[in-house]
Design an enzyme around this catalytic site. Structure first.
Site, PDB file in Angstrom:
ATOM      1  N   ASP A  69       0.884  -1.164   0.000  1.00 13.64           N
ATOM      2  CA  ASP A  69       0.000   0.000   0.000  1.00 13.64           C
ATOM      3  C   ASP A  69       0.918   1.210   0.000  1.00 13.64           C
ATOM      4  OD1 ASP A  69      -1.656   2.143   0.522  1.00 13.64           O
ATOM      5  OD2 ASP A  69      -2.885   1.098   1.994  1.00 13.64           O
ATOM      6  N   HIS A  70       1.028   1.891  -1.150  1.00 16.00           N
ATOM      7  CA  HIS A  70       2.054   2.930  -1.274  1.00 16.00           C
ATOM      8  C   HIS A  70       1.823   4.094  -0.321  1.00 16.00           C
ATOM      9  CE1 HIS A  70      -0.985   4.746  -3.978  1.00 16.00           C
ATOM     10  NE2 HIS A  70      -0.409   5.888  -3.675  1.00 16.00           N
ATOM     11  N   HIS A 115      -6.508   1.911   1.449  1.00 14.54           N
ATOM     12  CA  HIS A 115      -5.777   3.141   1.779  1.00 14.54           C
ATOM     13  C   HIS A 115      -6.363   3.861   2.995  1.00 14.54           C
ATOM     14  CE1 HIS A 115      -3.404   2.623  -1.688  1.00 14.54           C
ATOM     15  NE2 HIS A 115      -4.158   3.225  -2.577  1.00 14.54           N
TER      16      HIS A 115
END
Length: 499
Positions: A176-177, A239
């Site tokens: 999950d950037h 996110h």
């Protein structure tokens, strides 16, 4: 790490050229890759090694920052890149892929491999099984999987079983950037390294919390994917709930991967299940229509003209534990908003005695507010009450701002670069564990099922370039509040707003 190889499935796609190759180049220029590293692209496009290198070199001129471009470094970097035409869905192609890895590494049984799935989610359950069929799931290998981790709870459970049958949990990196962003990580330092904040980080002092992650773009020619996904699957289930967890988690006993991720799972398990009233009244779906910043969602390529896929979601969450009982968390995400921004806003309770509001000519002082901006121009802002100079005791709210660009020459690492580096080092701290994926889906899956079985649930339109449907404001009105406008929130910012 001798003979380290990163194999990218979907190497000719958008993610690879925009994010992965620039991130790997950044690691290379910062001496984070060993001299013997190799990158092997695997995709359907029939490139040779030289053709793929030329393609990557051309793309890097576009997606690497101008100040980081260096022709010699570019050429040195791409000399480590190879390519093997591969259809990830066909088991037979993995035999040739293994031969390519053996050829590049000069090892009969290569082991130090990192597989990156930059592919459509439909292949997430296929690639691991094909890797296992040619014994590339070695003890020293790792695999990176992009979100979404499943389409719903049932598919997430099935996907978990597939990965469990091929790899150990320590080898699986669900990326999950958002968690690679410096400010996301700084939430932990801000809370747990400063004695003045953690004592007030609870229901006694915090009134409510906002988490916003919005974009000023549409779906960018991804209609086929997005129309089967929607905002809840694309952003909320991964996110946004991760950011809620960072905000709400308890301090780990020690800071290591297991302790940190244990606390994240505890937050997910503490989310109060949504009843029918919540599903009806505390969730708002929206879909952008034609507006001053673009065409409507149903006019996008690959989207059904009758689509009911949501491009905006706002909802109210509750965390049922000692720290947060009674504190609502309001979260929202959307496409075609006035700007691109991700931030967490902590609204503190008002002081128990409003004495300055009773001063002649004075206004009721506003409560303190803390903003943690994840992107763009990462930073933190604390708004406090100060006396206006001059006669009387008029109190107004002023901001104490910090942004990372104030640090001068200190470079903020790219989120993907940070996370890929962690994968190479085998550090899973900032990656999602399987039990967290399942816990998240257990909370959000009832929403999807409710929408599917209740066609009467409204899907509100909002013009492209606005802050979403007006109905989302009603969520905040229950708390006698309104959504924070990110365009006006930080005083020292490069944030661009169309409206």
């Amino acid at each position: 790490m001798n003979n380290f190889s990163m194999i990218i499935f979907g190497a000719s796609g958008d993610l690879t050229k925009r994010k992965l190759m620039p991130a790997l180049y950044s690691l290379y220029t910062n001496d984070r890759l060993e001299k013997s590293f190799s990158i092997i692209g695997a995709a359907r496009t029939p490139y040779s090694d030289d053709e793929f290198r030329a393609y990557i070199l051309e793309q890097m001129n576009e997606f690497v920052k101008p100040e980081d471009r260096d022709e010699k470094r570019f050429k040195d970097f791409v000399s480590h890149i190879y390519y093997q035409p591969t259809d990830p869905s066909k088991a037979d192609d993995y035999v040739a892929l293994k031969q390519k890895i053996q050829e590049v590494t000069s090892e009969e049984e290569p082991d130090n491999m990192l597989f990156y799935l930059a592919t459509p989610p439909s292949l997430y359950g296929v690639v691991p099984l094909h890797l296992k069929s040619v014994r590339l799931n070695t003890p020293g290998s790792r695999i990176i999987v992009e979100k979404p981790f499943g389409y719903n709870l049932e598919s997430a459970l099935e996907l978990g079983k597939v990965y469990e049958s091929v790899f150990e949990e320590r080898q699986i990196f669900r990326i999950d950037h958002f968690l690679g962003k410096e400010t996301a990580q700084n939430i932990l330092a801000f809370r747990f390294a400063n004695g003045i904040f953690e004592p007030v980080w609870n229901r006694n002092y915090i009134d409510y919390v906002e988490v916003t992650a919005v974009e000023n773009l549409g779906i960018e020619n991804r209609g086929g994917f997005y129309d089967n996904t929607g905002a809840l699957r694309d952003m909320v289930q991964n996110h946004l709930i991760q950011l809620v967890a960072l905000t709400a988690m308890e301090p780990p006993a020690v800071f290591n991967a297991d302790s940190f991720r244990n606390e994240v799972v505890k937050v997910y398990n503490s989310l109060k299940p949504l009843n029918e009233t919540d599903l009806k009244e505390h969730i708002v779906r929206g879909q952008y229509t034609a507006g001053q910043s673009g065409k409507g969602y149903r006019e996008e390529k690959g989207v059904s003209p009758k689509s009911r896929t949501e491009t905006f979601v706002a909802m109210r969450l509750s965390i049922d534990n000692w720290r947060w009982s009674g504190v609502p968390f309001y979260i929202r995400t959307g496409k075609q908003m006035p700007t691109k921004v991700t931030e967490i806003v902590i609204h503190f309770r008002e002081t128990p005695h409003q004495m300055f509001g009773n001063v002649a000519g004075g206004e009721r002082p506003q409560a303190n507010m803390l903003t943690i901006r994840i992107q763009p121009n990462e930073g933190i802002s604390l708004k406090i009450g100060m006396k206006v100079p001059g006669a009387g005791f008029e109190v107004k709210r002023v901001a104490m701002d910090f942004t990372y660009d104030q640090l001068g020459d200190i470079v903020i690492n790219d989120a993907y670069a940070r996370l890929i580096d962690d994968c190479i080092q085998g550090d899973p701290t900032l990656f999602t564990r399987n039990d967290a994926v399942e816990a998240s889906w257990r909370f959000f899956d009832p929403i999807l099922k409710y929408w599917q079985s209740h066609n009467e649930i409204p899907l509100y339109g909002y013009p492209a370039g606005t802050w979403g449907p007006q109905e989302s404001d009603k969520l905040m009105h229950e708390h006698e509040a309104e959504w924070t406008n990110p365009c006006k929130n930080l005083t020292n910012t490069d944030l661009y707003c169309e409206l």
